[in-house]
Enzyme design. Structure first.
Site, mmCIF file in Angstrom:
data_model
loop_
_atom_site.group_PDB
_atom_site.id
_atom_site.type_symbol
_atom_site.label_atom_id
_atom_site.label_comp_id
_atom_site.label_asym_id
_atom_site.label_seq_id
_atom_site.Cartn_x
_atom_site.Cartn_y
_atom_site.Cartn_z
ATOM 1 N N GLU A 155 0.878 -1.175 0.000
ATOM 2 C CA GLU A 155 0.000 0.000 0.000
ATOM 3 C C GLU A 155 0.908 1.216 0.000
ATOM 4 O O GLU A 155 1.440 1.616 1.030
ATOM 5 C CB GLU A 155 -0.908 -0.008 1.235
ATOM 6 N N CYS A 165 -2.504 8.721 2.570
ATOM 7 C CA CYS A 165 -2.292 8.206 1.215
ATOM 8 C C CYS A 165 -3.482 8.528 0.325
ATOM 9 O O CYS A 165 -3.355 8.571 -0.900
ATOM 10 C CB CYS A 165 -2.023 6.701 1.248
#
Length: 507
Positions: free
Chosen positions: A262, A296
Site C-alpha cells: 500500500e 495516502c
C-alpha cells in the site's frame, strides 16, 4: 500526557521488542530513539531499537506459535479478535489521544483511527466463519474436487507514521483469524502507539495462555530490509512510499515470497458542470487538509470544469482562510502539524518547484513560526504538465486545474504514476457511469459524490500502478494471508486419469 501514557501501561516506555505474553525482551546495549510530539518538537519518551539477537528470538517465537495457533479453529481465533476489539473500545479515548500526541492528527481523527481498529476486529470475527473454498465437478466418475485455504505462517507487517495503529489492525486482525502469527515493525517516528497496542495484545493473550501470536519490533530501515529478505516470513505487508515499496517488492520477489503493498497516492477529484458545490466544498476540504495532507488518500489534485472553476476556487480560498491550525488535542482544531522538519522542507520545496513552473499560489503554503512543525494549507492554480504535480508531496498542497470535456478530465486524472483513490462530483448519471466504467478511473478506489479520503473497512482498500496493487481490509482480501490448496478425492475402486489418458502396465 502522563495520564494518557499510564492508562495504556506506558509508565515504563523503554521497551524495544515483544515476543509474547512472557514479557519484553531487553536489549543489553540498546540504541535509543526518541518519540517526538510534532506539535511541540519535544520528546515524549524513548524506545529501544531491536538488535540481531532480539530479532532472531522474535522470529523463532512467531514460528513456534504458528504451529499451534493455526490448529485452533478459525471461529475460536475470531473470538479472541472479538475480545481485542472490546479492549480497543474500552481504551478508545486514551489511544486516540496518544495517536494525536505522537502523530499530530487532530483528536477526532485519532479517535477515528482507533474506531477503524474496532471495526476491522468486528469484520474479522465474521470472516472467521467465512473463509470459503469452492467445490468443483470432476470429469472423472466418483471423484470430488474442492479447494481450501491454509494460513501462510509468520507475517511481516511494516507500517507508516501517518496511520500508526489502524493499518496494523487491517492486517493483523484478518491475518490472525486466518491462522497466521504477526511480526510488526512500526514507523520509528511513532513507536509509542505500537508499544501501547502490544501491551493490549499481551494482556489479552496472557488470559488465553497463548504466546507469540502478536509480536512487535521497533526498528529502523535495516530491520525492514532484514524482514523483506527473511524466507521465514512468507508475506510482507508494507505501507509507505513508492520508493520503499519497490525495495520491499524486489527483495521479497528475490526469494519468491509474497508482498502486499500500500504505497503512494496522488488522488484527484473531478468536479463537472452539474456538481453540487455544497457537497464538493466539505469533501475537498477534508480530503486536502485532513491529517495535514499526510494521508495516502489525501486529495492532491482538483480538476474542475471551466464553467465552475472560478466560483469553486473563490469559495475554497475563503474556506482555507477559516481553517483552525494548532494543538491537535484542542477542540475546534481542524489541522495539526506535519510529522517533522523534513516534511516541512519537502512541502516548501514542492511549492518552490510549482512557482518555477509558472503556478499561481492562491493562499497558504507558509511555515508557522514557533514550536512544532506547523504550516498553512496551500492552494495552487496549476497546469497538469508541471512535473511536481505528478509527484506525491506528503503535505497539504492542493493543485487546481480546469478542463473542457469529461474525457479530458479523466485523462488528466489518470496521467500520474499513482492509482489509489479518485472521485467525481456530478449530477449527471452518464458522467458518473463513464467515470466508473472501463476506460474511466484507473484507481483502486473510485467514488461518486464523496471525496477521496475516508474509506470504510468493508471494502477492499488499495490501488494500482505505483500504489502497489495490494488490497487490505474487507471483501475477499483475507486471501492475501492464506495459500490455496486444490484437493481431489477418489471414492471409487477405479483409477481413471484426467483428460482420458490411458496408461496401463501389463501384469
Amino acid at each position: 500526557m502522563k495520564e494518557v501514557l499510564e492508562s495504556l501501561g506506558l509508565q515504563d516506555q523503554n521497551k524495544g521488542a515483544c515476543w509474547g505474553a512472557n514479557g519484553w525482551i531487553e536489549e543489553t546495549e540498546p540504541t535509543w530513539i526518541d518519540s517526538f510530539n510534532p506539535s511541540t518538537n519535544e520528546s515524549i519518551a524513548q524506545a529501544a531499537l531491536v538488535g540481531e539477537d532480539t530479532y532472531e528470538q522474535i522470529v523463532t517465537k512467531a514460528q513456534e506459535a504458528f504451529t499451534t495457533w493455526r490448529r485452533m479453529p478459525a471461529p475460536k481465533r475470531g473470538e479472541i479478535i472479538r475480545e481485542l476489539g472490546d479492549e480497543l473500545r474500552r481504551l478508545k479515548e486514551p489511544l486516540g489521544k496518544l495517536v494525536s500526541l505522537e502523530m499530530g492528527k487532530i483528536l477526532q481523527e485519532g479517535l477515528g483511527e482507533v474506531q477503524e481498529m474496532i471495526d476491522i476486529c468486528d469484520l474479522a470475527v465474521g470472516m472467521s466463519r467465512q473463509l470459503y473454498g469452492r467445490t468443483m465437478h470432476s470429469e472423472r466418475p466418483e471423484h470430488r474436487m474442492y479447494e481450501q485455504w491454509h494460513p501462510l505462517g509468520p507475517i511481516g507487517i511494516i507500517t507508516s507514521f501517518n496511520f500508526p495503529v489502524a493499518v496494523w489492525a487491517w492486517n493483523a486482525a484478518v491475518a490472525a483469524v486466518c491462522g497466521n502469527t504477526m511480526i510488526w515493525k512500526p514507523s520509528p517516528k511513532t513507536p509509542l502507539t505500537a508499544i501501547a497496542i502490544q501491551h493490549i495484545c499481551n494482556r489479552l493473550m496472557e488470559r488465553h495462555q497463548i504466546e507469540g501470536v502478536f509480536n512487535l519490533i521497533v526498528g529502523d530501515v535495516p530491520v525492514g530490509v532484514k524482514m523483506s529478505n527473511d524466507p521465514r516470513l512468507p508475506l510482507i505487508s508494507a505501507t509507505g512510499s513508492t520508493r520503499m515499496g519497490k525495495a520491499v517488492a524486489q527483495a521479497v520477489a528475490g526469494r519468491l515470497g509474497r508482498s502486499l503493498l500500500e504505497l503512494g497516492g496522488n488522488n484527484a477529484v473531478i468536479v463537472d458542470e452539474t456538481a453540487d458545490l455544497e457537497l464538493v466544498l466539505p469533501a475537498v476540504l477534508f480530503g486536502a487538509v485532513g491529517t495535514a495532507g499526510q494521508r495516502c488518500t489525501t486529495t492532491r489534485r482538483l480538476i474542475v470544469h471551466r464553467s465552475v472553476v472560478h466560483t469553486l476556487t473563490e469559495r475554497l480560498v475563503r474556506a482555507y482562510g477559516q481553517i483552525t491550525i494548532g494543538d491537535p488535542l484542542e477542540e475546534g482544531t481542524l489541522m495539526g502539524p506535519l510529522i517533522d522538519e523534513d516534511a516541512v522542507l519537502l512541502m516548501m520545496d514542492a511549492i518552490e518547484q510549482a512557482k518555477k513552473a509558472g503556478a499561481q499560489i492562491l493562499c497558504g503554503g507558509e511555515r508557522i513560526e514557533g514550536k512544532g512543525h506547523y504550516v498553512t494549507p496551500c492552494l495552487i492554480r496549476a497546469e497538469s504538465q508541471y512535473p511536481i504535480i505528478h509527484h506525491e508531496t506528503f503535505a497539504p498542497i492542493l493543485y487546481i486545474m480546469s478542463y473542457e470535456t469529461l474525457d479530458e478530465a479523466i485523462a488528466l486524472q489518470n496521467a500520474v504514476p499513482q492509482g489509489l483513490s479518485s472521485a467525481i462530483f456530478t449530477s449527471n448519471l452518464l458522467h458518473s457511469e463513464r467515470f466508473l466504467s472501463v476506460g474511466g478511473s484507473d484507481c483502486g478506489i473510485a467514488n461518486v459524490n464523496i471525496g477521496t479520503s475516508g474509506a470504510e473497512i468493508g471494502g477492499a482498500f488499495g490501488g494500482e500502478k505505483e500504489t502497489g496493487g495490494g488490497r487490505e481490509a474487507g471483501s475477499d482480501s483475507w486471501k492475501a494471508y492464506m495459500r490455496r490448496q486444490t484437493n481431489t478425492i477418489n471414492y471409487s475402486h477405479e483409477l481413471p486419469l484426467a483428460q482420458g489418458i490411458k496408461f496401463s502396465v501389463g501384469e
